[in-house]
Design an enzyme around this catalytic site. Structure first.
Site, PDB file in Angstrom:
ATOM      1  N   TYR A 137       0.948  -1.275  -0.003  1.00 27.19           N
ATOM      2  CA  TYR A 137       0.157   0.000  -0.263  1.00 27.19           C
ATOM      3  C   TYR A 137       0.997   1.114  -0.046  1.00 27.19           C
ATOM      4  CZ  TYR A 137      -4.187  -3.154   1.118  1.00 27.19           C
ATOM      5  OH  TYR A 137      -5.046  -3.923   1.182  1.00 27.19           O
ATOM      6  N   LYS A 168      -1.090  -7.770  -2.764  1.00 26.93           N
ATOM      7  CA  LYS A 168      -2.434  -7.369  -2.688  1.00 26.93           C
ATOM      8  C   LYS A 168      -2.667  -5.810  -3.024  1.00 26.93           C
ATOM      9  CE  LYS A 168      -5.934  -7.840   0.620  1.00 26.93           C
ATOM     10  NZ  LYS A 168      -6.354  -6.652   1.218  1.00 26.93           N
TER      11      LYS A 168
HETATM   12  P1  FBP Z   1     -11.260  -4.540   2.282  1.00 23.26           P
HETATM   13  O1  FBP Z   1     -11.725  -5.310   1.306  1.00 23.26           O
HETATM   14  O2  FBP Z   1     -12.136  -4.352   3.518  1.00 23.26           O
HETATM   15  O3  FBP Z   1     -10.567  -3.301   1.962  1.00 23.26           O
HETATM   16  O4  FBP Z   1      -9.857  -5.152   3.247  1.00 23.26           O
HETATM   17  C1  FBP Z   1      -8.662  -5.395   2.398  1.00 23.26           C
HETATM   18  C2  FBP Z   1      -7.619  -4.705   3.358  1.00 23.26           C
HETATM   19  O5  FBP Z   1      -6.360  -4.915   2.953  1.00 23.26           O
HETATM   20  C3  FBP Z   1      -7.584  -5.292   4.653  1.00 23.26           C
HETATM   21  O6  FBP Z   1      -6.863  -6.691   4.935  1.00 23.26           O
HETATM   22  C4  FBP Z   1      -7.105  -4.102   5.445  1.00 23.26           C
HETATM   23  O7  FBP Z   1      -7.632  -4.605   6.904  1.00 23.26           O
HETATM   24  C5  FBP Z   1      -7.597  -3.048   5.074  1.00 23.26           C
HETATM   25  O8  FBP Z   1      -7.929  -3.517   3.506  1.00 23.26           O
HETATM   26  C6  FBP Z   1      -6.736  -1.978   4.984  1.00 23.26           C
HETATM   27  O9  FBP Z   1      -7.469  -0.906   4.565  1.00 23.26           O
HETATM   28  P2  FBP Z   1      -6.654   0.588   4.673  1.00 23.26           P
HETATM   29  O10 FBP Z   1      -6.752   0.858   3.154  1.00 23.26           O
HETATM   30  O11 FBP Z   1      -7.543   1.441   5.148  1.00 23.26           O
HETATM   31  O12 FBP Z   1      -5.460   0.472   5.239  1.00 23.26           O
END
Ligand code: FBP
Length: 254
Positions: A137, A168
């Site tokens: 991310y 992911k």
């Molecule tokens: P969602 O499908 O609810 O978005 O979950 C995916 C995820 O990667 C989770 O594993 C994690 O808790 C969340 O999104 C993290 O979200 P953010 O983008 O707010 O950090």
């Protein structure tokens, strides 16, 4: 990685939002209970469920492959993001993990610490014969738009180069730009991250279809499934798109 694939495709259920976002933001009286989500994973025939170690210890039933997230952070602290390891690979395996999950905040000023930690975790996972899945991310003051084509593809490529067996990543908004991210990920499997609950089922399914058409292996989804009033029906729709390549209109109409 084969454990999580059905014919080369996959659908994972993520449930670590209690730590990442806090219970009041995402949960209601039903889905605040991890047993409810464990049951959704089974009845929705997911290829894996993602838990932090505390949920795995107390709620994992063994009926769906376990992906143990070995780092995580809460949403309360401000500043540059970092999520440190909170569970060893060895302990994750003792809980039944069939893959190890780790979040890297690409672009954070603390990124080197996560690169280093993931490097060790990936090697430990591989030594034990488990795949390492990286949530990559882009985040922090350096990141303007975390769904831009060049940023998402950078995330995908960073995951590949750091040794992730699967990455992911967030959806870029359209299939064409997402296909560049998939290409950039090379032999690493690409899982689209679900994101907040979409306004309509059709809107979410359209994103999923776009990702699959771009070459993604599948989806790692949380809120769009367990916040849905009928999560098993949503899982069925996702399966039609991911595994059978059906168009959104056909799936939405059934
Ligand atoms: P969602 O499908 O609810 O978005 O979950 C995916 C995820 O990667 C989770 O594993 C994690 O808790 C969340 O999104 C993290 O979200 P953010 O983008 O707010 O950090």
């Amino acid at each position: 990685m084969e454990t999580f694939l059905t014919g080369g495709k996959s659908m994972l259920l993520a449930y670590d939002q209690g730590l990442e976002h806090g219970p009041s933001l995402d949960f209601n009286d039903k889905n605040v209970d991890p047993s409810y989500v464990m049951d959704v994973a089974i009845r929705g025939r997911f290829n894996g469920i993602v838990f932090q170690k505390g949920l795995a210890e107390k709620y994992y039933s063994g009926k769906v492959p376990l992906i143990l997230k070995v780092n995580g952070k809460a949403a309360l602290a401000k500043g540059e993001p970092i999520a440190r390891q909170n569970c060893s690979v060895e302990y994750a395996i003792s809980l039944g993990a069939k893959a190890i999950g780790y979040t890297i905040y690409l672009g954070s000023s603390l990124e080197p610490e996560m690169f280093q930690e993931f490097g060790r975790i990936q090697e430990e996972a591989h030594e034990a014969g488990l795949p390492a899945i990286a949530w990559v991310y882009p985040r922090g003051a350096a990141i303007q738009n975390d769904t831009a084509r060049e940023i998402v593809s950078y995330a995908a490529r960073a995951g590949l180069e750091l040794g992730a067996d699967a990455v992911k990543i967030k959806y870029t908004g359209d299939s064409e730009s997402f296909s560049w991210a998939v290409k950039s990920a090379g032999k690493a499997h690409v899982f689209m991250s679900g994101g907040p609950k979409a306004p309509t089922d059709e809107a979410f399914l359209t994103q999923v279809k776009g990702a699959v058409d771009a070459g993604a292996t599948g989806l790692a989804v949380g809120r769009n499934v367990w916040q849905h009033p009928d999560p098993v029906r949503m899982a069925d729709s996702l399966r039609e798109i991911i595994f059978k390549g059906k168009p959104v209109e056909v799936v939405s109409a059934t």
